[in-house]
Design a protein around this motif. Structure first.
Motif, short mmCIF file in Angstrom:
data_model
loop_
_atom_site.label_atom_id
_atom_site.label_comp_id
_atom_site.label_asym_id
_atom_site.label_seq_id
_atom_site.Cartn_x
_atom_site.Cartn_y
_atom_site.Cartn_z
N ALA A 180 -9.22 -3.74 4.93
CA ALA A 180 -8.30 -4.16 3.86
C ALA A 180 -7.74 -2.95 3.11
O ALA A 180 -6.57 -2.92 2.73
CB ALA A 180 -9.01 -5.10 2.90
N MET A 181 -8.58 -1.90 2.91
CA MET A 181 -8.10 -0.68 2.25
C MET A 181 -6.92 -0.10 3.04
O MET A 181 -5.91 0.31 2.47
CB MET A 181 -9.20 0.37 2.18
CG MET A 181 -10.23 0.12 1.09
SD MET A 181 -11.51 1.40 1.18
CE MET A 181 -12.46 1.00 -0.30
N GLY A 182 -7.05 -0.09 4.35
CA GLY A 182 -5.97 0.42 5.18
C GLY A 182 -4.74 -0.48 5.12
O GLY A 182 -3.61 -0.01 5.00
N LEU A 183 -4.99 -1.79 5.16
CA LEU A 183 -3.87 -2.73 5.12
C LEU A 183 -3.07 -2.60 3.83
O LEU A 183 -1.86 -2.83 3.82
CB LEU A 183 -4.39 -4.17 5.26
CG LEU A 183 -4.73 -4.61 6.69
CD1 LEU A 183 -5.49 -5.92 6.66
CD2 LEU A 183 -3.46 -4.75 7.51
N ILE A 184 -3.75 -2.21 2.75
CA ILE A 184 -3.05 -2.10 1.47
C ILE A 184 -1.91 -1.06 1.58
O ILE A 184 -0.84 -1.26 1.01
CB ILE A 184 -4.05 -1.78 0.34
CG1 ILE A 184 -4.79 -3.08 -0.02
CG2 ILE A 184 -3.35 -1.22 -0.90
CD1 ILE A 184 -5.94 -2.92 -0.95
N PHE A 185 -2.13 0.00 2.36
CA PHE A 185 -1.06 0.99 2.54
C PHE A 185 0.19 0.34 3.14
O PHE A 185 1.31 0.58 2.67
CB PHE A 185 -1.52 2.14 3.44
CG PHE A 185 -2.36 3.15 2.72
CD1 PHE A 185 -1.77 4.28 2.19
CD2 PHE A 185 -3.72 2.98 2.57
CE1 PHE A 185 -2.53 5.22 1.52
CE2 PHE A 185 -4.48 3.91 1.90
CZ PHE A 185 -3.89 5.03 1.37
N THR B 274 -7.75 6.02 -3.84
CA THR B 274 -7.15 5.72 -5.13
C THR B 274 -6.46 6.96 -5.71
O THR B 274 -5.35 6.90 -6.23
CB THR B 274 -8.20 5.19 -6.13
OG1 THR B 274 -8.77 4.00 -5.58
CG2 THR B 274 -7.58 4.88 -7.47
N PHE B 275 -7.15 8.12 -5.55
CA PHE B 275 -6.55 9.38 -5.98
C PHE B 275 -5.23 9.60 -5.25
O PHE B 275 -4.20 9.92 -5.86
CB PHE B 275 -7.52 10.53 -5.69
CG PHE B 275 -6.98 11.89 -6.02
CD1 PHE B 275 -7.06 12.38 -7.31
CD2 PHE B 275 -6.36 12.66 -5.05
CE1 PHE B 275 -6.54 13.62 -7.64
CE2 PHE B 275 -5.84 13.91 -5.36
CZ PHE B 275 -5.92 14.39 -6.65
N LEU B 276 -5.25 9.41 -3.94
CA LEU B 276 -4.05 9.62 -3.12
C LEU B 276 -2.89 8.73 -3.58
O LEU B 276 -1.75 9.17 -3.70
CB LEU B 276 -4.39 9.32 -1.65
CG LEU B 276 -3.29 9.59 -0.62
CD1 LEU B 276 -3.02 11.07 -0.54
CD2 LEU B 276 -3.70 9.04 0.74
N GLY C 115 1.60 9.19 -3.03
CA GLY C 115 1.27 7.84 -3.47
C GLY C 115 2.41 7.20 -4.26
O GLY C 115 2.77 6.05 -4.04
N ARG C 116 2.99 8.00 -5.16
CA ARG C 116 4.12 7.51 -5.96
C ARG C 116 5.26 7.06 -5.05
O ARG C 116 5.88 6.03 -5.26
CB ARG C 116 4.58 8.63 -6.91
CG ARG C 116 5.69 8.28 -7.84
CD ARG C 116 5.35 7.19 -8.81
NE ARG C 116 3.99 7.23 -9.34
CZ ARG C 116 3.57 8.07 -10.29
NH1 ARG C 116 4.40 8.90 -10.83
NH2 ARG C 116 2.34 8.05 -10.71
N HIS C 117 5.50 7.84 -3.98
CA HIS C 117 6.60 7.51 -3.07
C HIS C 117 6.30 6.24 -2.27
O HIS C 117 7.22 5.48 -1.95
CB HIS C 117 6.88 8.69 -2.13
CG HIS C 117 7.37 9.90 -2.86
ND1 HIS C 117 7.52 11.12 -2.27
CD2 HIS C 117 7.76 10.07 -4.15
CE1 HIS C 117 7.96 12.00 -3.16
NE2 HIS C 117 8.10 11.37 -4.32
#
Lengths: 415, 270
Positions: A78-83, A274-276, A283-285
């Motif tokens: 799920a962490m990966g899917l969030i990207f 989360t940092f990334l 991350g902003r982009h």
């Protein structure tokens, strides 16, 4: 009580302190931004429900550790899917990618006798290559991600079969790999970990507060910081205490206690990712592309590059989940990462508060949503043995989460 | 702070900030711009008006480097320049605020203002620095309508969004800001806010090109008016020298009394 006085003094202005923070939070909810609130409430409701129905088994520390192990793969996928969800895209193949990468790990170690680190590298590299290929097909060829990953979903199941061989399984015998899901931290180091987490959070947030005050910017009240930190310390302490309890049924033969290794692994991923996503330009982009790709393009952001990197992140994390599968099952079978794995991972992200429409989501959503999914998967079989009910309930919860997502989006567009 | 002062000095001189001479542009057989002249001075709002199809967008896209002009001279701060892509235009200090604003609704005001040009400290974003600079820019434009620069753009009104887009365009020492129909979708009160902001940009020493269909806005805020008529510059006049009905005639017929295209020229077009 002091906040009440402050509120009265500054009528019309935004009040300081906990009262003000609570009011700002309620405003946010009214604006349609529910964040993880529905998931946290749902989690509490489920724990109370299963606790009252089957408290003796569900609420045991043995079951809690078991639940973490069950949920770990779902959480990492799920962490990966969030990207990719942040971009408004989807990766339907993330589950079978995990299975395929796990098979690469197993085959290189068992059949080709590769040393463990090399096999781990091959496993992760497989994830990176998969993500790169899918990302290029989506971002540079313009094929909808739904179609690309539906195709790879089928293809990778085939590749998994070919790697393993029909009907076979690959056993995992490496102690380090097995330890991730089967061994625990010594009790004392569990408390050190807890202290590092609590102290790290308190220190970092206090430093950020300082620097904002120095820069003359609006800062949350000290009482709010105190409340947040206190809450975190309490949660960490309770979890550590619970997992440090003896949970073996026969302690005199084998003692099982301590934090499972998989928990610090998930925490490291959580903090790093989360940092990334929140503290770097990249991350902003990602959020910008998901929010308004055309605006991002005009701001000079390479939209295609961001998309490819997100797909790589997704598949690489799926490879990490593959390692967890190998560790937990002690073996890889043709069904590893298949069946409902992807559905549950997408469900975890959406239940946690990540939007299917892109632009909204956090890594913590994977953990909170993943725990909800794991509690359902773990608790329902204690209550009913009918698989039909289990499927129906899980599907229903996902549908509710998707509805909350769609409704909150509509509210924020009109409001 | 030193930037506006320097520009204000430039405004006193005779050198226009932007000068176009004899610009032509065709798309296939269609001649969209036919020898257009335009002067924009620092510290002044130059309104660019004209009917649909007069060539306003083509002219602006050429200035911003999105299209290339076929022929003609392009001077910036008195020097001839070649602007073939948006990056060159940005480097000169030319910023365009498009009608659709190009904001990300899910990001907050600061994030939007610095999008694609984030300030970093090592690998991490320097949020404090960005927030401080965003605040300073908004204060410099006398913006009082944004309560918090940390609220997401999704929660802002149309006028506030326009404000954010305009503020973003002046963050980077820009000298010329081009605004494409900034009040088209706004109500009366918000239009007033945005026009005040447009005026403030010019008062801060920037050159401003305002594209608008609303003559009321133009007469209220512009220092001079450039009227495009079927690909030709009918006239560029001082706002105080003309009446509203004369501008309407210039837009619809290309001439009004003794200003505008000569009757022969205007007829050739028809």
């Amino acid at each position: 009580m002091t906040t009440t006085a402050a509120e009265q003094a500054a009528e019309g202005q935004r009040p300081e302190g906990i009262g003000g923070a609570a009011r700002a939070y309620i405003d946010k909810l009214r604006g349609g931004d529910f964040g993880s609130l529905p998931a946290v409430l749902g989690l509490a409701a489920l724990v109370i429900l299963f606790g009252s129905l089957k408290g003796d088994r569900f609420l045991s520390s043995f079951n809690f550790a078991n639940l973490l192990g069950q949920g770990a793969m779902i959480i990492v996928i799920a962490m990966g899917l969030i990207f990719v969800l942040l971009l408004g895209e989807i990766d339907l193949a993330a589950g079978v990618t995990a299975g395929m990468c796990a098979a690469v790990l197993g085959v290189t170690m068992t059949e080709h006798g590769w040393p463990m680190p090399l096999a781990l590298g091959a496993c992760i590299l497989t994830g990176i290559v998969v993500g790169l290929a899918q990302g290029v097909l989506v971002a540079n060829f313009g094929i909808p991600s739904f179609v690309v990953t539906l195709a790879t979903f089928l293809a990778f199941q085939g590749v998994l079969l070919l790697i393993i061989g029909e009907g076979g399984t690959i056993g995992i015998r490496d102690d380090t790999i097995l330890a991730i899901q089967n061994d625990n931290l010594p009790v004392w180091s569990g408390w050190i970990l807890a202290a590092v987490i609590a102290g790290g959070y308190a220190g970092l947030t206090l430093m950020r507060r300082r620097s904002r005050i120095t820069a003359g910017l609006a800062t949350e009240a000290f009482t709010v910081w105190l409340a947040k930190t206190g809450f975190l310390v309490a949660v960490v302490a309770v979890v550590t205490f619970f997992l440090n309890e003896e949970r073996s049924r026969r302690p005199e033969i084998t003692s099982i206690k301590g934090i499972p290794w998989v928990l610090p692994l998930i925490l490291v991923l959580f903090v790093g990712l989360t940092f990334l996503l929140t503290r770097t330009s990249f991350g902003r982009h990602v959020y910008a592309v998901g929010g308004n790709a055309e605006a991002a393009r005009r701001a000079g952001i390479s939209v295609a590059r961001i998309k490819v990197i997100c797909f790589v992140a997704c598949s690489t994390l799926a490879a990490v989940a593959g390692i967890l599968f190998a560790s937990r099952d002690n073996s890889i079978s043709p069904s590893t990462g298949g069946s409902t794995t992807l559905l549950l991972a997408v469900g975890a992200a959406v239940i946690g508060g990540t939007s299917l429409f892109g632009g909204k989501g956090r890594i913590i959503d994977a953990i909170i949503g993943g725990l909800v999914v794991a509690v359902i998967q773990n608790g329902l079989p204690l209550v009913t043995e009918q698989a039909g009910i289990q499927y129906a309930v899980t599907g229903g919860v996902l549908l509710i989460a998707a509805s909350v997502d769609a409704l909150s989006r509509r509210k924020s567009v009109t409001g | 702070m030193s930037e506006p002062d320097a520009s204000a000095v430039a405004a006193g001189t005779d050198t226009p900030l932007l000068e176009l001479r004899g610009i032509t542009k065709s798309f296939g057989a269609v001649e969209v711009l036919r020898g257009v002249d335009l002067k924009v001075r620092s510290g002044r709002v130059t309104a660019l008006v004209g009917d649909n199809g007069a060539g306003k967008s083509t002219l602006i896209k050429g200035v911003a480097g999105i299209h290339n002009f076929d022929a003609g001279e392009y001077f910036f701060e008195g020097a001839p320049v070649e602007v073939h892509d948006p990056k060159t235009a940005n480097a000169l200090g030319i910023e365009v605020v498009y009608q659709d604003l190009a904001l990300c609704n899910n990001l907050d005001v600061v994030h939007n203002m610095f999008l694609g040009r984030e300030v970093t400290r090592g690998v991490t974003l320097n949020e404090d620095e960005m927030e401080t600079r965003a605040r300073k820019t908004l204060d410099g434009l006398a913006v009082r309508t944004l309560h918090s620069v940390r609220q997401p753009v999704a929660s802002l009104s149309g006028g506030q969004r326009q404000t954010v887009a305009i503020a973003r365009s002046v963050l980077w020492n820009s000298k010329l800001v081009i605004l494409d129909e900034p009040t088209a979708a706004l109500g009366v009160a918000q239009t007033e806010q945005v026009l005040r902001l447009v005026r403030q940009l010019a008062d801060n020493g920037l050159g401003v090109i305002l594209i608008s269909h609303n003559l009321g806005d133009v007469m209220q805020v512009a220092d001079d008016i450039a009227v495009l008529y079927l690909g030709q510059m009918a006239a560029q006049v001082d706002t105080k020298d003309v009446q509203r009905n004369q501008v309407v005639e210039l837009i619809t017929a290309g001439r009004s009394g003794d200003i505008g295209l000569s009757p022969a020229m205007a007829e050739v077009v028809l």
